[in-house]
Scaffold this motif. Structure first.
Motif, mmCIF file in Angstrom:
data_model
loop_
_atom_site.group_PDB
_atom_site.id
_atom_site.type_symbol
_atom_site.label_atom_id
_atom_site.label_comp_id
_atom_site.label_asym_id
_atom_site.label_seq_id
_atom_site.Cartn_x
_atom_site.Cartn_y
_atom_site.Cartn_z
ATOM 1 N N LEU A 352 0.897 -1.198 -0.185
ATOM 2 C CA LEU A 352 0.110 -0.128 0.119
ATOM 3 C C LEU A 352 0.933 1.515 -0.016
ATOM 4 N N GLN A 353 2.261 0.950 0.105
ATOM 5 C CA GLN A 353 3.162 1.876 0.296
ATOM 6 C C GLN A 353 2.850 3.135 -1.653
ATOM 7 N N PRO A 354 2.789 4.237 -0.747
ATOM 8 C CA PRO A 354 1.976 5.282 -1.636
ATOM 9 C C PRO A 354 3.397 6.196 -3.293
ATOM 10 N N SER A 355 3.663 4.763 -3.918
ATOM 11 C CA SER A 355 4.831 5.527 -4.664
ATOM 12 C C SER A 355 4.845 5.534 -6.080
ATOM 13 N N LEU A 356 3.468 5.238 -6.059
ATOM 14 C CA LEU A 356 3.166 5.545 -8.275
ATOM 15 C C LEU A 356 3.397 6.784 -8.303
ATOM 16 N N TYR A 357 2.421 7.631 -7.428
ATOM 17 C CA TYR A 357 2.191 9.134 -8.101
ATOM 18 C C TYR A 357 3.526 10.196 -7.243
ATOM 19 N N GLY A 358 4.234 9.603 -6.854
ATOM 20 C CA GLY A 358 5.517 10.332 -6.484
ATOM 21 C C GLY A 358 4.978 10.408 -4.818
ATOM 22 N N ASN A 359 6.295 11.409 -4.362
ATOM 23 C CA ASN A 359 5.631 11.749 -3.029
ATOM 24 C C ASN A 359 6.002 12.808 -2.932
ATOM 25 N N GLY A 360 5.072 14.205 -3.662
ATOM 26 C CA GLY A 360 5.004 15.160 -3.528
ATOM 27 C C GLY A 360 6.055 15.838 -3.861
ATOM 28 N N ASN A 361 6.074 17.479 -3.407
ATOM 29 C CA ASN A 361 6.924 18.701 -4.511
ATOM 30 C C ASN A 361 6.833 19.196 -5.696
ATOM 31 N N THR A 362 5.918 18.939 -5.677
ATOM 32 C CA THR A 362 5.095 18.349 -7.191
ATOM 33 C C THR A 362 4.811 20.019 -8.074
ATOM 34 N N ALA A 363 4.586 21.274 -6.940
ATOM 35 C CA ALA A 363 4.392 22.243 -7.278
ATOM 36 C C ALA A 363 5.002 23.324 -7.359
ATOM 37 N N VAL A 364 6.433 22.670 -6.582
ATOM 38 C CA VAL A 364 7.798 23.183 -6.710
ATOM 39 C C VAL A 364 8.361 23.431 -7.993
ATOM 40 N N GLN A 365 8.666 21.575 -8.321
ATOM 41 C CA GLN A 365 9.334 21.052 -9.279
ATOM 42 C C GLN A 365 8.489 22.155 -10.838
ATOM 43 N N ILE A 366 6.954 22.085 -11.068
ATOM 44 C CA ILE A 366 6.369 22.697 -11.786
ATOM 45 C C ILE A 366 7.029 24.646 -11.974
#
Length: 394
Positions: A352-366
């Motif tokens: 169940l580890q939530p690794s399929l869609y990343g682990n956050g920090n998306t907004a900073v990257q964008i």
């Protein structure tokens, strides 16, 4: 020189996903944020949710009306025509350096059409995904072909956008932006959540979000009847419904949910929209999420909660072990919910580890890419031919 970023939003759920990015753009002294609201934000039926954006302290530069009273295919086509005219005027006035859109809804597609004709570069979030049961699938890929920068949520989706002919150097795997909110927001505890919705949870709790299956041959009223009948199999469960979007037959589903709640006032409640904080808090406090929304596949696994994914609407989307696919009959849905409640849908918590869609920090990257990407010549698009590239490498 300030770089102007124009963000388009058409629904409260989409705005909630974009919120971390909006906050970062506003806070950056080298960027100027413009916001265009459209779609369900401007509809009284869907809660006039543009007011929520203003309450959050953002200035709305333009409002583009698209939602008509009809949710038939013809009515939606007319809404798109109305929106195209509105976006032509709005974008011509604002003249942003880059326009940012998320997802796959029809009002977003007409915004991108207008930007394309006006030679305004578009950055698209959540491209490359597949949802074969909904017309959104075709809309999403069409938006990809009209966009110039792509922020995708998995490596597989990045490959698919490249397969559509987009240049690899313009396609970025940044993860799912919704994960940022889960990490950053201070979610409500159970008492705070119950007070915020005026409803007390029980021993067993469901969160239900069901949208129209726009490519289905079945009638929406028959499909929602199957779901509601399945919920009757769990008479002790309390149920929180969030209403469907403005797609074809959305009003039929909404009406039948209201009628169900009226018959079950002690154990069911419905909301046009919970908003991001209350929605994520709801996931935290329920036992299972039921329906056919992408959030059940992308965000819910981070809470280590099971999702019952009904029907074909999300067919093709990458799914983790906590997603239980279900048929559309009452019996199939009830069986899937029982499986979710039993805890036998997955062997061990490690899956169940939530690794399929990343682990956050998306907004900073964008934001970093939007801020520094070279815009000169970006509207000129070269088709990246995979076969030709393979031949050149041989």
């Amino acid at each position: 020189m300030l770089r102007t970023i124009c963000v388009v939003t058409g629904s409260r759920s989409e705005y909630g996903l974009l919120l971390p990015l909006l906050k970062r753009i506003v806070a950056d002294p080298d960027l100027c944020l413009q916001i265009i609201v459209t779609g369900m934000h401007l509809s009284n039926e869907f809660g006039l949710t543009y007011l929520e954006i203003e309450r959050d302290g953002f200035f709305i530069n333009e409002k583009v009306e698209t939602v008509l009273s009809s949710d038939t295919p013809t009515g939606i086509l007319k809404s798109m025509g109305l929106g195209l005219i509105g976006f032509a005027d709005a974008l011509n006035r604002l003249k942003p350096d880059i326009m940012v859109v998320l997802g796959d809804r029809y009002e977003i597609m007409v915004a991108v059409q207008a930007a394309m004709i006006l030679s305004i570069p578009t950055a698209h979030i959540h491209g490359g995904e597949i949802t074969e049961g909904a017309i959104d699938d075709s809309i999403r890929h069409a938006i990809t072909k009209m966009s110039h920068l792509h922020f995708v949520s998995t490596s597989d989706y990045r490959n698919r956008v490249i397969q559509l002919g987009e240049l690899p150097e313009r396609v970025f795997n940044t993860g799912a932006i919704g994960i940022d909110n889960i990490i950053e927001l201070k979610l409500l505890d159970q008492k705070e959540f119950e007070e915020s919705i005026g409803f007390k949870l029980g021993e067993q709790n469901f969160l239900v979000t069901y949208h129209p299956v726009t490519l289905s041959d079945s009638n929406s009223d028959m499909l929602i009847k199957g779901l509601l009948s399945a919920l009757d199999s769990f008479p002790e469960a309390t149920i929180i419904f969030t209403k469907p979007n403005s797609d074809t037959d959305g009003r039929i589903i909404s009406q039948m949910i209201d009628e169900y709640v009226q018959r079950n006032t002690k154990r069911a409640v419905a909301y046009t929209s919970l908003g991001q904080l209350r929605y994520l808090s709801a996931i935290r406090h329920v036992d299972v999420v039921i329906g056919n929304s992408s959030s059940g596949i992308i965000e819910v696994p981070l809470f280590h909660k099971p999702t019952v994914n009904i029907g074909p609407r999300q067919t093709g989307r990458i799914k983790g072990a906590s997603i239980i696919d279900s048929g559309e009959s009452s019996e199939a849905i009830a069986e899937a919910v029982a499986k979710a409640l039993s805890g036998t849908y997955c062997e061990g918590d490690s899956q169940l580890q939530p690794s399929l869609y990343g682990n956050g920090n998306t907004a900073v990257q964008i934001m970093d890419i939007l801020k520094h990407v070279t815009l000169e010549g970006i509207v000129y698009k070269k088709f990246y031919d995979l076969k030709r590239t393979d031949r050149e490498e041989e």
